[in-house]
Design an enzyme around this catalytic site. Structure first.
Site, mmCIF file in Angstrom:
data_model
loop_
_atom_site.group_PDB
_atom_site.id
_atom_site.type_symbol
_atom_site.label_atom_id
_atom_site.label_comp_id
_atom_site.label_asym_id
_atom_site.label_seq_id
_atom_site.Cartn_x
_atom_site.Cartn_y
_atom_site.Cartn_z
ATOM 1 C CB ALA A 10 -0.928 0.003 1.210
ATOM 2 C CB ALA A 50 1.493 -11.908 0.601
ATOM 3 C CD GLN A 51 2.875 -19.048 2.321
ATOM 4 O OE1 GLN A 51 1.913 -19.785 2.164
ATOM 5 N NE2 GLN A 51 3.817 -19.282 3.225
ATOM 6 C CD GLU A 118 -5.142 -18.112 -2.653
ATOM 7 O OE1 GLU A 118 -5.645 -17.236 -1.924
ATOM 8 O OE2 GLU A 118 -3.964 -18.088 -3.021
ATOM 9 C CG HIS A 237 -4.364 -18.721 6.884
ATOM 10 N ND1 HIS A 237 -4.220 -20.072 6.679
ATOM 11 C CD2 HIS A 237 -4.297 -18.143 5.661
ATOM 12 C CE1 HIS A 237 -4.073 -20.293 5.369
ATOM 13 N NE2 HIS A 237 -4.119 -19.136 4.737
ATOM 14 N NE ARG A 280 -7.726 -17.072 4.467
ATOM 15 C CZ ARG A 280 -6.918 -16.216 3.852
ATOM 16 N NH1 ARG A 280 -6.576 -15.087 4.437
ATOM 17 N NH2 ARG A 280 -6.441 -16.482 2.664
ATOM 18 C CG HIS A 345 -3.388 -14.688 7.618
ATOM 19 N ND1 HIS A 345 -2.055 -14.900 7.299
ATOM 20 C CD2 HIS A 345 -4.030 -14.454 6.432
ATOM 21 C CE1 HIS A 345 -1.900 -14.788 5.984
ATOM 22 N NE2 HIS A 345 -3.074 -14.504 5.441
ATOM 23 N NE ARG A 380 -7.164 -10.386 3.830
ATOM 24 C CZ ARG A 380 -6.452 -11.385 3.307
ATOM 25 N NH1 ARG A 380 -6.584 -11.695 2.031
ATOM 26 N NH2 ARG A 380 -5.622 -12.081 4.067
HETATM 27 C C1 SIN Z 1 -2.725 -17.694 1.649
HETATM 28 O O1 SIN Z 1 -1.878 -17.843 0.791
HETATM 29 O O2 SIN Z 1 -3.437 -18.587 2.087
HETATM 30 C C2 SIN Z 1 -2.911 -16.339 2.205
HETATM 31 C C3 SIN Z 1 -3.439 -15.458 1.175
HETATM 32 C C4 SIN Z 1 -4.232 -14.386 1.849
HETATM 33 O O3 SIN Z 1 -4.049 -14.121 3.023
HETATM 34 O O4 SIN Z 1 -5.100 -13.846 1.190
#
Ligand code: SIN
Length: 530
Positions: A10, A50-51, A118, A237, A280, A345, A380
């Site tokens: 950001a 961030a993954q 995802e 998470h 999530r 998370h 989120r």
């Molecule tokens: C994840 O890779 O699970 C995290 C991605 C996210 O927090 O949106």
């Protein structure tokens, strides 16, 4: 001059947009943006960790309206549709622009951008880079651009500077005090100041975040009199390697991994139609319920089927960072399920901000995880956070530039109607209160309250604010879950913003001498009595 505090996605996006808008920009970061590999942990914050990737409706057959619908569905009734619509539409445009500028997204053999799946996304729409290193690759890409602007003299880059206070003049924020590495404090005056300082998931003992994610900017804003919103919504998470802070991306479940209970059986299929790919908050809540019922500490993530699947690629190839992390903790996830448990998370709460990043205090802007626009509601959607930084960072940069160039009257006017408070204003209006006591008989078993750790007086102030927000929301919704109020209450389907009367602190960095919880409670009392 615009002062941007923070150099995650950001802050960097904000600085670049402000330069494009013709502003003179100073960027302050607690770390070193110009380290040998481009950054360090204090400069990259959560962004560089961030993954999963960046969710964006850029694939064939996808549309921002579909991304918006998934974002709204995940947000448990509190998403501001205008903010989320902007996220989806402007986000797709920005991601396309980044790809055109050379952002090295992972691609399929035919050259098209590879899109991952995802949780709670209706289709494959996650743009990723370096396998599971999207945040690091994006951060390096934006940091290079900021360094180039600094080299050209259009950005003054101040490294090793931590913001310790906002400077106000007649109710307007006119800059910040920055502490240097040598301990000296310098005052930087600015026509507009942007907080891009990240969230507060690092306050929790089980967290995927860097320990520096402690919501420092949110406390600075609250001390300057800004409204803060949604602090009770802390996202856990579900798959963090148990006993560590190592995240195992949702993309792994998107690729086919499953969750197992202690007896080796899948349990999510019985609990939600989307099974492991439920939103999530649902997966974390069901995991927590199972662990409490069984008296166990961890469930199991089985990714071996990805390794065995024909044509799926190896785990090491698709998820190099996670493969290294699991190996470093002694697991071979190509051959065995690994223990995972929920950990804090991402924090939906932050400085209440409108769609241009304006806060309720003139001269002060916020963007990214430090801000609360209502774009995520109560929970989120996966991979919407880097996107949020890109979209709202740019918007805050442009608005701050307008404010600084003399548009104070128009550009500076905070407009909660255009952001996340619209739904709330239809009801009772913004709930601005000075402090507020924990309700009598309130329980501590609220995930966003239990285990909070305050290591400094600034932490204690934020812990106290989170407690107020969490205990006043007497329902369960999205990421906010209470044993004593287990269901959503339609009458509380509103975002809430608070103006806290925080006591002045002489030495915000002073370490707490007392035990964290009692220190936080002490702070709460002083809030309540203000
Ligand atoms: C994840 O890779 O699970 C995290 C991605 C996210 O927090 O949106």
């Amino acid at each position: 001059m615009i002062l941007v505090i923070g150099t995650g996605v950001a802050g960097l996006s904000c600085a670049l947009a402000a330069v494009r808008a013709g502003a003179e920009v100073t960027v302050a970061t607690p770390g070193a943006l110009s380290g040998p590999d481009g950054t360090d942990a204090r400069a990259g914050g959560s962004t560089a960790l961030a993954q999963g990737g960046v969710a964006a409706a850029v694939g064939p057959g996808d549309a921002p309206a579909q991304h918006l619908a998934d974002t709204v569905a995940a947000g448990a009734g509190l998403v501001d549709p205008e903010a989320a619509g902007l996220l989806a539409a402007a986000g797709a445009r920005i991601v396309r622009r980044l790809l055109a500028e050379g952002f090295a997204a992972d691609r399929r053999p035919d050259g098209r951008v590879a899109l991952g799946l995802e949780a709670a996304h209706g289709r494959h729409r996650i743009v990723h880079a370096g396998g599971d290193r999207t945040g690091a690759v994006l951060h390096a890409f934006l940091a290079d651009a900021v360094r180039a602007q600094a080299a050209a003299g259009r950005i003054l880059l101040l490294e090793e500077r931590a913001a310790t206070a906002l400077i106000t003049d007649a109710g307007v924020v006119v800059g910040a005090e920055l502490r240097r590495r040598d301990g000296g404090v310098e005052a930087r005056r600015a026509e507009a100041t942007v907080l891009a300082t990240g969230g507060y998931a690092g306050l929790y003992p089980r967290s995927s975040n860097p320990v520096s994610s402690r919501g420092a900017g949110i406390v600075l804003a609250a001390r300057a009199g800004a409204l803060v919103a949604d602090l009770e919504f802390v996202q856990f998470h579900p798959t963090v390697l148990h006993g560590t802070g190592a995240l195992i991306s949702e993309a792994v479940r998107g690729a086919g991994a499953v969750l197992l209970d202690g007896s080796g059986s899948r349990f999510m299929a019985d609990r939600h139609p989307l099974a492991e790919l439920a939103p999530r908050d649902v997966v974390s809540r069901e995991t927590g319920r199972l662990l409490r019922e069984r008296g166990e500490e961890a469930i199991w993530l089985d990714a071996t089927r990805i390794e065995r699947a024909e044509g799926a690629g190896t785990l090491a190839g698709r998820f190099p960072g996670i493969s290294a992390a699991t190996a470093a903790h002694g697991y071979d996830w190509t051959r065995e399920a690994v223990p995972v448990s929920p950990a804090a998370h991402y924090t939906m709460g932050g400085v209440a901000s409108d769609l241009e990043g304006r806060t309720s205090v003139p001269g002060l802007f916020a963007a990214g995880e430090a801000a609360s626009t209502g774009v995520h509601g109560a929970n989120r959607l996966a991979s919407n956070s880097l996107l949020e930084g890109l979209v709202f960072g740019e918007r805050a940069g442009r608005a701050a530039a307008g404010f600084a160039s003399g548009g104070r009257r128009v550009a500076g006017r905070w407009n909660p109607r255009g952001a996340g408070f619209r739904a709330l204003e239809k009801g009772a209006g913004v709930a601005a209160v000075s402090g507020g006591a924990a309700p009598a008989g309130a329980v501590e078993e609220v995930p966003s309250v239990t285990g909070l750790r305050a290591a400094s007086r600034e932490d204690a102030a934020l812990v106290a604010m989170i407690r107020v927000a969490a205990l006043e929301r007497t329902e369960s919704r999205g990421a906010h879950q209470r044993f004593d109020h287990p269901d959503p209450d339609p009458a509380q389907a509103q975002r809430r913003a608070y103006r806290f009367a925080l006591p002045a602190v002489r030495d915000p960095e002073a370490e707490l001498e007392s035990e964290p919880h009692s220190a936080a409670t002490g702070q709460l009392r002083s809030l309540s009595s203000c």
